[in-house]
Design an enzyme around this catalytic site. Sequence first.
Site, PDB file in Angstrom:
ATOM      1  N   LYS A 136      -8.725  13.654   4.859  1.00 50.55           N
ATOM      2  CA  LYS A 136      -7.853  12.476   4.801  1.00 50.55           C
ATOM      3  C   LYS A 136      -6.828  12.654   5.908  1.00 50.55           C
ATOM      4  CE  LYS A 136      -6.802  13.611   0.459  1.00 50.55           C
ATOM      5  NZ  LYS A 136      -6.724  12.489  -0.441  1.00 50.55           N
ATOM      6  N   ARG A 137      -6.024  11.625   6.210  1.00 51.70           N
ATOM      7  CA  ARG A 137      -4.962  11.801   7.191  1.00 51.70           C
ATOM      8  C   ARG A 137      -4.079  12.979   6.783  1.00 51.70           C
ATOM      9  NH1 ARG A 137      -4.351   7.778  11.187  1.00 51.70           N
ATOM     10  NH2 ARG A 137      -2.543   9.017  11.768  1.00 51.70           N
TER      11      ARG A 137
ATOM     12  N   THR B 180      -8.709   6.436  -1.868  1.00 56.64           N
ATOM     13  CA  THR B 180     -10.041   5.846  -1.989  1.00 56.64           C
ATOM     14  C   THR B 180     -11.106   6.904  -1.711  1.00 56.64           C
ATOM     15  OG1 THR B 180      -9.706   5.042   0.265  1.00 56.64           O
ATOM     16  CG2 THR B 180      -9.472   3.438  -1.498  1.00 56.64           C
TER      17      THR B 180
ATOM     18  N   HIS C 218       0.800  -1.229   0.000  1.00 53.51           N
ATOM     19  CA  HIS C 218       0.000   0.000   0.000  1.00 53.51           C
ATOM     20  C   HIS C 218       0.827   1.270   0.000  1.00 53.51           C
ATOM     21  CE1 HIS C 218      -3.965  -1.916   0.914  1.00 53.51           C
ATOM     22  NE2 HIS C 218      -3.186  -2.832   1.464  1.00 53.51           N
TER      23      HIS C 218
ATOM     24  N   LYS D 162       0.478  14.444   1.101  1.00 53.88           N
ATOM     25  CA  LYS D 162      -0.910  14.691   0.650  1.00 53.88           C
ATOM     26  C   LYS D 162      -1.166  16.175   0.398  1.00 53.88           C
ATOM     27  CE  LYS D 162      -2.682  10.652   3.235  1.00 53.88           C
ATOM     28  NZ  LYS D 162      -3.325   9.766   2.222  1.00 53.88           N
TER      29      LYS D 162
ATOM     30  N   LYS E 286     -14.993   7.937  -3.424  1.00 57.12           N
ATOM     31  CA  LYS E 286     -16.256   8.226  -2.725  1.00 57.12           C
ATOM     32  C   LYS E 286     -16.839   9.550  -3.205  1.00 57.12           C
ATOM     33  CE  LYS E 286     -14.206   5.732   1.079  1.00 57.12           C
ATOM     34  NZ  LYS E 286     -13.336   5.861   2.264  1.00 57.12           N
TER      35      LYS E 286
HETATM   36  C1  26Y Z   1       3.846   0.441   9.585  1.00 60.22           C
HETATM   37  C2  26Y Z   1       2.786   1.315  10.141  1.00 60.22           C
HETATM   38  C3  26Y Z   1       3.354   2.619  10.665  1.00 60.22           C
HETATM   39  C4  26Y Z   1       1.721   1.633   9.135  1.00 60.22           C
HETATM   40  C5  26Y Z   1       0.420   1.632   9.573  1.00 60.22           C
HETATM   41  C6  26Y Z   1      -0.588   1.953   8.690  1.00 60.22           C
HETATM   42  C7  26Y Z   1       2.016   1.920   7.825  1.00 60.22           C
HETATM   43  C8  26Y Z   1       0.999   2.231   6.943  1.00 60.22           C
HETATM   44  C9  26Y Z   1      -0.311   2.246   7.381  1.00 60.22           C
HETATM   45  C10 26Y Z   1      -1.423   2.606   6.495  1.00 60.22           C
HETATM   46  C11 26Y Z   1      -1.251   2.900   5.229  1.00 60.22           C
HETATM   47  C12 26Y Z   1      -2.359   3.316   4.367  1.00 60.22           C
HETATM   48  O1  26Y Z   1      -3.458   3.579   4.815  1.00 60.22           O
HETATM   49  N1  26Y Z   1      -2.099   3.391   3.074  1.00 60.22           N
HETATM   50  C13 26Y Z   1      -3.124   3.808   2.133  1.00 60.22           C
HETATM   51  O2  26Y Z   1      -3.773   2.640   1.662  1.00 60.22           O
HETATM   52  C14 26Y Z   1      -4.880   2.976   0.843  1.00 60.22           C
HETATM   53  C15 26Y Z   1      -5.571   1.677   0.478  1.00 60.22           C
HETATM   54  O3  26Y Z   1      -4.784   0.950  -0.413  1.00 60.22           O
HETATM   55  C16 26Y Z   1      -4.428   3.750  -0.386  1.00 60.22           C
HETATM   56  O4  26Y Z   1      -5.563   4.141  -1.089  1.00 60.22           O
HETATM   57  C17 26Y Z   1      -3.626   4.986   0.025  1.00 60.22           C
HETATM   58  O5  26Y Z   1      -3.081   5.614  -1.114  1.00 60.22           O
HETATM   59  C18 26Y Z   1      -2.502   4.571   0.970  1.00 60.22           C
HETATM   60  O6  26Y Z   1      -1.824   5.721   1.451  1.00 60.22           O
END
Ligand code: 26Y
Length: 823
Positions: free
Chosen positions: A555-556, A663, A364, A561, A667
Amino acid sequence: VVKGWQEGPVIDESTLKDDLTRHFYYTLGRDKVGESQHYLYHALALTIRDRLVARCRETNQQIKQEKRRKTAYLSLEFLMGRALGNAVLNLDLDEQVSSALQEYCTTIETIEDAEHDAGLGNGGLGRLAACFLDSCASLALPVIGYGLRYEYGMFNQSIKDGNQIEQPDNWLREGHPWELSAPEHAKRVKFGGYVQSYTDKFGREHRQWMGSQDVLAVPYDVPVPGYKNNIVNTLRLWKSEATDEFNLTEFNAGSYSEAVAQKNLAEQITMVLYPNDSSENGKELRLRQQYFLSSASIQDVVDQWLSQHGESFSDFADFHAFQLNDTHPSIAVAELMRILIDDYELDWNDAWQITTKTMAYTNHTLLPEALEKWSVSLFSKLLPRILEIVYEINARFLAQVAQQWPGDVEKQRALSLIEEGDEPQIRMAYLAIVGSYSVNGVAALHTELLKAGLFKEFYALWPDKFNNKTNGVTPRRWLAHCNPVLSELIGEKIGHDWVKNFSKISDLRRFYDDKSFHEQWQNAKRENKQRLVDLVKARCDIDFDVSMMFDVQVKRIHEYKRQLLNILHVIHLYDRIRRGDTQGLVPRCVLLGGKAAPGYYMAKKIIKLINNVAEVINKDPQAAPYLRVAFLPNYNVTAMEVICPATDLSEQVSTAGKEASGTGNMKFMMNGALTIGTLDGANIEIRDAVGADNFFLFGAQAHEIDDIKSRYNPEHLISQNSDLKNVMQLLESGHFNLFEPCLFDDITNAIKSPHDPWLVAHDFESYVAAQKEVDKAYADRTYWTQMSILNTAASGLFSSDRTISQYSEDIWHLEPLNISETD
Ligand code: 26Y
């Protein structure tokens, strides 16, 4: 249906009203007068849960009896939001519920508001998992979600003096009626201890994990209803508990306090969700969470296998796939090896065959700081047997690398699962790739960048493993449920089949030119905007106005971003208003929202800046007719259900190549918003689907970024662009921090830095130009309405039903269950 104790009582659909009353009066012990909405919510939830439980049992029976191949979706996050409205929609209980609630003089909308969000995720990745579960159930696919039952989900955000304050999210405090615990299926998970060799009676050597402190994993099952198909899948969430031995130790060893402390350690594992989504911090407790989820879930699948197929694992891989949601559960690769080898005495090659035929990994992110690495020393302390297995996987893998690139020691160093250095680290993404038969990115560009960059050597080794699965979102929650007014209108025109078969939404194109339809479309948007006006008033005490354009970025908060770019544009508009340059300016309400990771300094600064800018603009009477700005606190799934139907303009402005997919962009599009965006993530596919004329494009492209960076001179850009110069002057003169000198120096310095990785100053000019195009387009109501209709009509591709069909077709190879439709 045979009535009998084996079947359980038959739930008669016509008794929903009676069941509600029974749960209210007897299960909860309330009486009608003077009780809060909370108990009514709880009673209704139990009433609906009864109906889910019955269907869930039937779904599981079918999977078991017909020995179906199934997928386990492993994720540290499931951002489910509220369950009630979704269950009512999917079980088609709308009318029955409304009529039952009339007795209590209330409506479903009021009751729904008593439900707390299940916020067991950070953002995109967690919400994607939730959309996927909805699509799997709606497509009748045998998929079970495995996650953790955190006591505390994503923190609650409030804003004080413009700063983010984090408060714990005690979401279980008032009870969670949607879960059923199953302590009889608890598993033991090992931590610590050491590894010993022993020789069995046939003279074979074995390794044995000894002296571990075990933790109990207790499952809590949450039903996941499919859309009007009587399928109810399961999300199994594990809660950590101390084993009984802890109690024994207390009495025997006489060290009562130490024993209780140990018990706390066990119970801490599922206490809280880590609130960072981009930068891993290597905390031991996080590794414990990851192994706890992986081990309990794999044991669960293996135990079910044993009870149905006996002790032979020879065709285990024909019946199972494990989908790893990012690297977070990737330790499952080693855990499955351990169980097969240590517990069931398979030899290495057989176990590896099974593992690499069942594991599949979704990436991701490309951001280097989000790529997980765990120190070898931590592994050896916490998971000694797992470390041995990782070493063995690595040794065999490096032999393969040596064969492919003979004599290339540098290649071996680069591809090793172990990164050498003062503190050797395990590269979890490499473990996931080596152990999986499928590796996928989440949008076309993202997958291409994985193949050409981050994972290029792996791509050279195994080109067939790599594939793209562009993300999607569920049209049930993100259109049918959150936007009833528009859904009704769409249904009148093209029928209601789109909810199930979302490619049908393209039929809306026929009404592109229909004047009376335009009016209905605009009225729906206006009604939805009023809901958001009320929310912004209640939460921010700021007056938005439905006659203005609603420009939204939620968004976060992350530098990549570029919420900063958005706020620079807001400051630019404000500067124009102050200069009296309001020719062609369309009145806007700009909404931002999102949480910053508690340790992310710059993200928190950006929140403070947005709030200060909003405060100055909102109290300036000269700005009021043209511009209002709000930062909505505590952005979450439920807030998005109000926000996306009300949005005119969707801000998707990440630095090209950094947003894997996005995503939220989907929406908004479904709900008829137009996008202003860069060529990044799924924006590219959105633009292709709707046509370049119906999308506001700006900014550097991914392939240009390196070149731009090599000669980047933002101070020069600022001096050359009077709009940007004015904006920087306002910022640097302290216009937004009159009593707080230097507050935003780190932000202005970041913009001016030749090393700014996000290229904010570079993209400013084309962003402002695109925003001008937005104004021009919005001023022509008919033109805008047509583009809005086309966006919804072209959003068929971005249903998670499409995404999940592709996962099933290309990776999981599942057959849909038999269904009895209710529609
Ligand atoms: C390792 C830890 C710190 C960690 C925890 C959560 C690393 C990443 C995440 C979450 C990442 C995330 O939400 N990524 C997003 O995933 C979405 C679904 O695929 C994408 O649409 C988006 O671009 C991406 O930033």
